[in-house]
Design an enzyme around this catalytic site. Structure first.
Site, PDB file in Angstrom:
ATOM      1  N   LYS A  66       0.885  -1.270   0.026  1.00  0.00           N
ATOM      2  CA  LYS A  66       0.092   0.000   0.044  1.00  0.00           C
ATOM      3  C   LYS A  66       0.944   1.129   0.015  1.00  0.00           C
ATOM      4  CE  LYS A  66       0.948   1.515   4.484  1.00  0.00           C
ATOM      5  NZ  LYS A  66       1.631   2.415   4.683  1.00  0.00           N
ATOM      6  N   ASP A 124      -2.950  -1.230  10.434  1.00  0.00           N
ATOM      7  CA  ASP A 124      -3.186  -1.375   8.872  1.00  0.00           C
ATOM      8  C   ASP A 124      -3.697  -2.491   8.473  1.00  0.00           C
ATOM      9  OD1 ASP A 124      -1.775   1.160   8.630  1.00  0.00           O
ATOM     10  OD2 ASP A 124      -0.077   0.319   7.792  1.00  0.00           O
TER      11      ASP A 124
HETATM   12  O1  C5P Z   1      -0.925  -0.895  15.073  1.00  0.00           O
HETATM   13  P1  C5P Z   1       0.578  -1.224  14.745  1.00  0.00           P
HETATM   14  O2  C5P Z   1       1.057  -2.452  15.505  1.00  0.00           O
HETATM   15  O3  C5P Z   1       0.879  -1.369  13.177  1.00  0.00           O
HETATM   16  O4  C5P Z   1       1.238  -0.345  15.169  1.00  0.00           O
HETATM   17  C1  C5P Z   1       2.654  -0.250  15.725  1.00  0.00           C
HETATM   18  C2  C5P Z   1       3.031   1.070  16.600  1.00  0.00           C
HETATM   19  O5  C5P Z   1       2.822   2.143  15.947  1.00  0.00           O
HETATM   20  C3  C5P Z   1       2.220   1.062  17.856  1.00  0.00           C
HETATM   21  O6  C5P Z   1       2.487   0.480  18.889  1.00  0.00           O
HETATM   22  C4  C5P Z   1       2.257   2.778  18.125  1.00  0.00           C
HETATM   23  O7  C5P Z   1       3.571   2.802  18.566  1.00  0.00           O
HETATM   24  C5  C5P Z   1       2.494   3.359  16.719  1.00  0.00           C
HETATM   25  N1  C5P Z   1       1.160   3.809  15.999  1.00  0.00           N
HETATM   26  C6  C5P Z   1       0.524   4.835  16.555  1.00  0.00           C
HETATM   27  N2  C5P Z   1      -0.700   5.509  16.020  1.00  0.00           N
HETATM   28  C7  C5P Z   1      -1.238   4.743  14.749  1.00  0.00           C
HETATM   29  C8  C5P Z   1      -0.633   3.612  14.488  1.00  0.00           C
HETATM   30  C9  C5P Z   1       0.628   3.176  15.127  1.00  0.00           C
HETATM   31  O8  C5P Z   1       1.025   5.497  17.337  1.00  0.00           O
HETATM   32  N3  C5P Z   1      -2.306   4.953  14.484  1.00  0.00           N
END
Ligand code: C5P
Length: 278
Positions: A10, A134
């Site tokens: 993406k 995501d």
């Molecule tokens: O959701 P995911 O595991 O991909 O996110 C990884 C990290 O990225 C989260 O632990 C957070 O630190 C950061 N993040 C965030 N806000 C989001 C998505 C991700 O702060 N909307």
């Protein structure tokens, strides 16, 4: 019998960070679109679940999002999925291209189809959001607006037919998503780098994580400005939390010329890709 699935990369056509939440995530407003760059996953019924991948640096143990997706599926199913999964990686890691998330979403969909559990899109969405912000987008990767922490996905029908040639360039180093969000604090604008929204075909291209990531890796800011100066480039932006940059071009030939020039003028070790978005 084996079944083969593809998991697309993406890009974020736009990524706006609205603010930090109590749970540590950030509220975002993202316009997400798939690329024709894909990983492939081959599923084969087996006695136990194993993951094979011969790309160096890609773990094949429980830390891989594909294995986490299998475990999330098994939690709902109450039984073992028993799949031998062969993953062929084309999407680079730590690139802001959502490769791991795409693999996870496709694994959920594949297990549901192969095992015949018949979970609804809503049930798959619940499993997907537990795996990462995501991941839900990749269950139905049409151009979508993603809000909340990214897991609330609404297709944008007005943009369903929009498509563009694209070139991606990625330096050898990776950027982790948590570190990009952490860098927002204390981020500044680098002189000479343009962070403003770029209007193309009525779409506002902007990425509010650029300020954070370019502060730590100024080379990405300068490379973005270099991309904007190339013939045929209509917009250039960082992909998600980096380290990939993309440029939209008028034609695929221009995308190929930009990739070639980038390796010659910026860095001969760049990973590059030319194809289409959406
Ligand atoms: O959701 P995911 O595991 O991909 O996110 C990884 C990290 O990225 C989260 O632990 C957070 O630190 C950061 N993040 C965030 N806000 C989001 C998505 C991700 O702060 N909307």
């Amino acid at each position: 019998m084996s079944s083969t699935y593809t998991a697309p990369a993406k890009i974020n056509l736009s990524l706006r960070v609205l603010g930090k939440r109590d749970d540590g995530y950030h509220n975002v407003d993202i316009l997400m679109a798939r690329l024709d760059l894909v990983d492939t996953l081959d599923f084969h019924n087996s006695r136990t679940t194993t993951l094979l991948c011969d790309t160096p640096g890609v773990p094949t143990d429980e830390s891989n999002l594909v294995m986490k997706a299998v475990r999330e599926f098994e939690k709902a199913y109450g039984r073992k999925a028993k799949q031998k999964i062969t993953l062929t990686k084309n999407i680079p890691h730590g690139a802001g291209l959502g490769g791991g998330s795409a693999d996870a979403a496709i694994t959920l969909r594949a297990c549901n189809e192969i095992i015949g559990t018949g979970y609804s899109d809503e049930e798959l969405h619940t499993m997907a959001s537990a795996l990462g912000s995501d991941v839900p987008f990749f269950l139905n990767p049409v151009i979508s607006r993603c809000t909340g922490r990214g897991e609330i996905v609404e297709p944008v029908p007005e943009l369903a037919e929009w498509r563009s040639p694209i070139v991606l360039i990625k330096p050898q180093f990776a950027v982790s998503t948590p570190s990009a969000y952490k860098l927002l604090r204390g981020a500044h604008r680098i002189k000479g780098v343009n962070y403003n929204a770029q209007m193309v075909d009525g779409i506002k291209f902007v990425n509010e994580l650029e300020r954070a990531v370019f502060t730590k890796f100024p080379v990405l800011g300068f490379s973005k400005m270099w991309l904007l100066g190339q013939p045929g480039v209509r917009a250039a932006l960082m992909c998600g939390s980096g380290s990939t940059l993309f440029a939209l071009t008028e034609t695929i030939e221009q995308a190929q010329a930009v990739a070639e020039a980038a390796r010659a003028e910026l860095d001969p070790t760049l990973w590059t890709y030319c194809g289409y978005v959406n």
